[in-house]
Write a protein that holds these residues in place. Structure first.
Motif, PDB file in Angstrom:
ATOM      1  N   LEU A   1       0.834  -1.265   0.001  1.00  0.00           N
ATOM      2  CA  LEU A   1      -0.068  -0.032  -0.043  1.00  0.00           C
ATOM      3  C   LEU A   1       0.977   1.124   0.216  1.00  0.00           C
ATOM      4  N   ARG A   2       1.992   1.333   0.740  1.00  0.00           N
ATOM      5  CA  ARG A   2       2.822   2.305   0.840  1.00  0.00           C
ATOM      6  C   ARG A   2       3.435   2.585  -0.311  1.00  0.00           C
ATOM      7  N   LEU A   3       3.910   1.617  -1.265  1.00  0.00           N
ATOM      8  CA  LEU A   3       4.416   1.471  -2.436  1.00  0.00           C
ATOM      9  C   LEU A   3       3.593   2.357  -3.482  1.00  0.00           C
ATOM     10  N   LEU A   4       2.379   1.947  -3.350  1.00  0.00           N
ATOM     11  CA  LEU A   4       1.263   2.437  -4.282  1.00  0.00           C
ATOM     12  C   LEU A   4       0.677   3.688  -4.063  1.00  0.00           C
ATOM     13  N   ARG A   5       1.013   4.281  -2.840  1.00  0.00           N
ATOM     14  CA  ARG A   5       0.321   5.451  -2.513  1.00  0.00           C
ATOM     15  C   ARG A   5       0.780   6.789  -3.316  1.00  0.00           C
ATOM     16  N   HIS A   6       1.831   6.704  -4.091  1.00  0.00           N
ATOM     17  CA  HIS A   6       2.207   7.744  -5.183  1.00  0.00           C
ATOM     18  C   HIS A   6       1.826   7.535  -6.691  1.00  0.00           C
ATOM     19  N   GLU A   7       1.846   6.287  -6.923  1.00  0.00           N
ATOM     20  CA  GLU A   7       1.490   5.971  -8.347  1.00  0.00           C
ATOM     21  C   GLU A   7       1.151   4.536  -8.402  1.00  0.00           C
ATOM     22  N   GLU A   8       0.425   4.350  -9.685  1.00  0.00           N
ATOM     23  CA  GLU A   8       0.089   2.969 -10.098  1.00  0.00           C
ATOM     24  C   GLU A   8       1.472   2.242 -10.482  1.00  0.00           C
ATOM     25  N   MET A   9       1.634   1.007  -9.993  1.00  0.00           N
ATOM     26  CA  MET A   9       2.667   0.228 -10.466  1.00  0.00           C
ATOM     27  C   MET A   9       2.256  -1.136 -10.917  1.00  0.00           C
ATOM     28  N   SER A  10       3.247  -1.581 -12.029  1.00  0.00           N
ATOM     29  CA  SER A  10       2.758  -3.032 -12.375  1.00  0.00           C
ATOM     30  C   SER A  10       3.119  -3.925 -11.323  1.00  0.00           C
TER      31      SER A  10
END
Length: 95
Positions: A21-30
């Motif tokens: 969730l922390r990784l996705l808080r700034h941008e969409e990721m594959s």
């Protein structure tokens, strides 16, 4: 809230899922970009994604062979509102 709170709390109880969730808080990721940050098998990562999706915390879309994940802030906002309501109720109950 359309997603049961138990599902949300189960999802965020795991430190790996909180990190996703922390990784996705700034941008969409594959899925591959997210998985590259962890030392886990693909089935394990798929399980984490499935739990987060079931709780409504992330959304996904397919683009060719790539699955893209994004944070669903609506559910997080609902949980925050529930938490604040609970806290305010506790303040009002003091005697």
């Amino acid at each position: 809230m359309t997603v049961p709170l138990n599902d949300v709390f189960k999802a965020i109880a795991d430190p790996t899922r909180r990190e996703i969730l922390r990784l996705l808080r700034h941008e969409e990721m594959s899925a591959g970009d997210v998985a590259a940050r962890f030392d886990m098998t693909k089935p394990t990562m798929s399980h984490h994604f499935a739990v987060l999706k079931a709780a409504g915390l992330i959304t996904s879309r397919r683009e060719g062979q790539t699955i893209w994940y994004a944070l669903n802030t609506t559910v997080l906002e609902d949980v925050l509102a529930w938490t604040l309501d609970l806290a305010q109720g506790a303040k009002g109950d003091s005697r």
